[in-house]
Design a protein around this motif. Structure first.
Motif, PDB file in Angstrom:
ATOM      1  N   LEU A 135       0.828  -1.208   0.000  1.00  0.00           N
ATOM      2  CA  LEU A 135       0.000   0.000   0.000  1.00  0.00           C
ATOM      3  C   LEU A 135       0.864   1.260   0.000  1.00  0.00           C
ATOM      4  O   LEU A 135       0.633   2.200  -0.774  1.00  0.00           O
TER       5      LEU A 135
ATOM      6  N   MET B 226      -9.589  -1.994  -5.895  1.00  0.00           N
ATOM      7  CA  MET B 226     -10.564  -2.441  -4.901  1.00  0.00           C
ATOM      8  C   MET B 226     -11.587  -3.378  -5.529  1.00  0.00           C
ATOM      9  O   MET B 226     -11.995  -4.375  -4.915  1.00  0.00           O
TER      10      MET B 226
ATOM     11  N   GLU C 263     -16.288   0.529   2.071  1.00  0.00           N
ATOM     12  CA  GLU C 263     -14.840   0.726   1.995  1.00  0.00           C
ATOM     13  C   GLU C 263     -14.092  -0.517   1.519  1.00  0.00           C
ATOM     14  O   GLU C 263     -12.882  -0.446   1.269  1.00  0.00           O
ATOM     15  N   GLY C 264     -14.770  -1.669   1.426  1.00  0.00           N
ATOM     16  CA  GLY C 264     -14.097  -2.872   0.960  1.00  0.00           C
ATOM     17  C   GLY C 264     -14.713  -4.129   1.537  1.00  0.00           C
ATOM     18  O   GLY C 264     -15.615  -4.078   2.379  1.00  0.00           O
TER      19      GLY C 264
ATOM     20  N   ILE D  48     -14.363  -6.705   3.972  1.00  0.00           N
ATOM     21  CA  ILE D  48     -13.578  -6.730   5.203  1.00  0.00           C
ATOM     22  C   ILE D  48     -13.301  -8.149   5.689  1.00  0.00           C
ATOM     23  O   ILE D  48     -12.197  -8.479   6.111  1.00  0.00           O
TER      24      ILE D  48
ATOM     25  N   ILE E 142      -6.245  -4.707   2.044  1.00  0.00           N
ATOM     26  CA  ILE E 142      -6.570  -3.913   3.228  1.00  0.00           C
ATOM     27  C   ILE E 142      -5.558  -4.215   4.330  1.00  0.00           C
ATOM     28  O   ILE E 142      -5.247  -5.386   4.598  1.00  0.00           O
ATOM     29  N   TYR E 143      -5.062  -3.156   4.980  1.00  0.00           N
ATOM     30  CA  TYR E 143      -4.225  -3.294   6.168  1.00  0.00           C
ATOM     31  C   TYR E 143      -5.052  -2.887   7.378  1.00  0.00           C
ATOM     32  O   TYR E 143      -5.672  -1.822   7.392  1.00  0.00           O
TER      33      TYR E 143
ATOM     34  N   ILE F  44      -8.692   0.909   8.956  1.00  0.00           N
ATOM     35  CA  ILE F  44      -8.275   0.236   7.738  1.00  0.00           C
ATOM     36  C   ILE F  44      -7.541   1.204   6.817  1.00  0.00           C
ATOM     37  O   ILE F  44      -7.844   2.389   6.766  1.00  0.00           O
ATOM     38  N   SER F  45      -6.559   0.661   6.106  1.00  0.00           N
ATOM     39  CA  SER F  45      -5.880   1.374   5.026  1.00  0.00           C
ATOM     40  C   SER F  45      -6.042   0.507   3.793  1.00  0.00           C
ATOM     41  O   SER F  45      -5.790  -0.707   3.850  1.00  0.00           O
ATOM     42  N   THR F  46      -6.473   1.109   2.664  1.00  0.00           N
ATOM     43  CA  THR F  46      -6.936   0.283   1.550  1.00  0.00           C
ATOM     44  C   THR F  46      -6.413   0.728   0.193  1.00  0.00           C
ATOM     45  O   THR F  46      -5.890   1.842   0.041  1.00  0.00           O
TER      46      THR F  46
ATOM     47  N   SER G  35      -8.128   1.686  -2.073  1.00  0.00           N
ATOM     48  CA  SER G  35      -8.947   2.792  -2.571  1.00  0.00           C
ATOM     49  C   SER G  35      -8.506   4.124  -1.980  1.00  0.00           C
ATOM     50  O   SER G  35      -9.154   5.140  -2.186  1.00  0.00           O
TER      51      SER G  35
END
Length: 508
Positions: A36, A120, A281-282, A284, A304-305, A344-346, A348
């Protein structure tokens, strides 16, 4: 048994063996963070927070945590994403997203616009395929694997705006299904595009005799209403009369347990229930193996982180947003049984983003979780600290003791004559012949037993419990008036005082 079903099942078995060779979740998360940061280091956000320097540090996760602040949606949009919506490229992720997911959450507020990049879309698709692959671990007949899958989400007719497309995440996902899946996907592209939910469900009811459905996917309340319509329109006793192969229900969005009893009244026999966690957002988390409590595995290799803030009142403001100095843990540092809010870090371009849900780990080694509630809950104004899972436990106690089916509920802290009460509204088919005061007393005692903080609050600032019974349809009519029907719309299980007063007026 049909040859095609055997071939498909064998292919899934082989593919699932490949998925089982995934990395250790902790190692996969470390790699996800590096990927990321590397991808976004030349964006405006990456330059502002010096992703290049973070990548050079000995402890990348720690440096990332120290260097980048926490964001909720309003801060992320106000400082960064508004530029992305305006068409400026390379803001928090390389390029410009083709889609924006619209989400009003559970409060009925103005729609949020959340970027959905091509990366994503691919991550959501891969995670969805992983759940399909996991079906080989269940005792399903070969012929199941050639049946249709009815996905009841939002309309796939997306709106064009300033060079991008907008819609709810389920509609965006359904409009990007793989070509090989289209033969199984129902209700099909034509019906899926219908914007009006009632019209779409009517068309499904009309076409239902032409389909051989093996699996359903959607939010429980709206799936239940759809099944009732199909049964009524086709003059059936239960849904298995028209879809005898129906074996699996992939649920998500809200806890399924409160809906299960009323849901199963529409069936000839129970289904295999699988939980999913698809947010705007994704994707999960997903259930990938048989387990009694429907625990889901974090999509730790799905773009995703994850970070986890211990869910304690001192770490969050009154709106549920984490404070700047709130401690955040990596997947390696969490403990089973404790409650956490997720960051979350993604792919997107969301960074250390508070998604607003709380979870607990049921199996740390497998990165498996259960959703427990929301960070923004209004019942803490008197120190009761009630989470959705504790409320669900108490609701199930009511169902057992009063032999009633409760498919919807909501609660708010309200003031009467200077004293705080918890005002509940319960959606049940038994509303006409049950004593509301007796229900309130039983609910009150059940909550004291499942939550010690609630018991303390009841002995001090919380005066009592008020309860109003209504039909489940009242909740859906309320959703239609305040937001819209169907799709990703969730009935709020906690309301503000003003929302509850408006809802009570609507009921009366």
């Amino acid at each position: 048994m049909p040859l095609l079903g055997k071939l498909i099942k064998k292919s899934i078995d082989v593919a699932n063996e490949l998925f089982e060779e995934d990395k250790n979740p902790v190692e996969a998360q470390s790699e996800a963070l590096r990927n990321l940061l590397e991808s976004a280091k030349n964006t405006d956000f990456g330059r502002r927070y010096q992703f290049n320097e973070i990548l050079k540090s000995e402890d990348v996760a720690k440096s990332f945590r120290v260097s980048v602040p926490c964001f909720d949606y309003h801060r992320m949009f106000g400082e960064w994403w508004h530029k992305t919506v305006e068409g400026i490229p390379d803001v928090t992720w390389p390029g410009s997203p083709e889609y924006f997911a619209l989400s009003s959450g559970t409060t009925g507020s103005k729609s949020k616009r959340i970027p959905v990049t091509k990366e994503m879309i691919e991550a959501i698709r891969s995670t969805g395929i992983k759940q399909v692959m996991s079906l080989s671990d269940y005792d399903l007949p070969d012929e199941f694997f050639q049946k249709g899958i009815l996905m009841l989400g939002s309309s796939t007719e997306l709106e064009e705006r300033n060079g991008h497309l907008e819609g709810e995440i389920s509609g965006i996902s359904a409009s990007n299904i793989p070509f090989w899946f289209k033969g199984y996907y129902k209700p099909g592209e034509e019906i899926a595009k219908i914007q009006d939910w009632d019209e779409r469900v009517q068309r499904i009811a009309e076409q239902a005799p032409n389909w051989d459905i093996g699996a359903l996917s959607g939010i429980p309340s709206w799936i239940e209403l759809m099944l009732k319509k199909v049964i009524e329109h086709n003059n059936l006793k239960n849904i298995h009369e028209i879809w005898p192969s129906l074996s699996v229900f992939t649920t998500g969005g809200v806890p399924f347990e409160p809906h299960q009893e009323s849901f199963e009244k529409l069936l000839d026999h129970p289904l295999l229930y699988l939980d999913t966690y698809l947010a705007s957002e994704g994707f999960i988390a997903l259930q990938v193996r048989p387990n009694e409590d429907m625990s889901m595995q974090l999509a730790y290799d799905g773009g995703i982180y994850f970070e986890f803030i211990p869910f304690q009142p001192e770490y969050f403001d009154e709106n549920g947003a984490p404070f700047e100095d709130a401690p955040a843990l990596s997947l390696a540092q969490v403990e089973e049984g404790n409650e956490y809010a997720m960051l979350i870090s993604t792919v997107s371009g969301a960074w250390r983003y508070s998604i607003g849900d709380t979870i607990k780990f049921t199996n740390k080694e497998k990165a498996e979780i259960k959703i427990t509630g929301r960070t923004k809950f209004f019942l803490n104004v008197v120190g009761s600290q009630l989470s959705v899972n504790k409320m669900t436990d108490a609701i199930q106690k009511l169902e057992e003791e009063y032999k009633m089916s409760i498919s919807e509920f909501t609660v708010a802290a309200v003031k009467h004559d200077g004293e705080f009460y918890h005002q509940w509204v319960i959606g049940s088919g038994n509303e006409s012949n049950t004593d509301e005061e007796a229900l309130a007393r039983t609910l009150d005692e059940a909550l004291k037993n499942v939550n010690k903080n609630y018991g303390v609050a009841r002995s001090k600032a919380l005066k009592g419990v008020k309860l109003k019974l209504a039909s489940p349809e009242t909740f859906y009519d309320w959703a239609e008036q305040t937001k819209k029907k169907g799709g990703q719309i969730k009935i709020p299980q906690m309301m503000s005082e003003s929302e509850m007063k408006a809802f009570l007026e609507f009921i009366s």
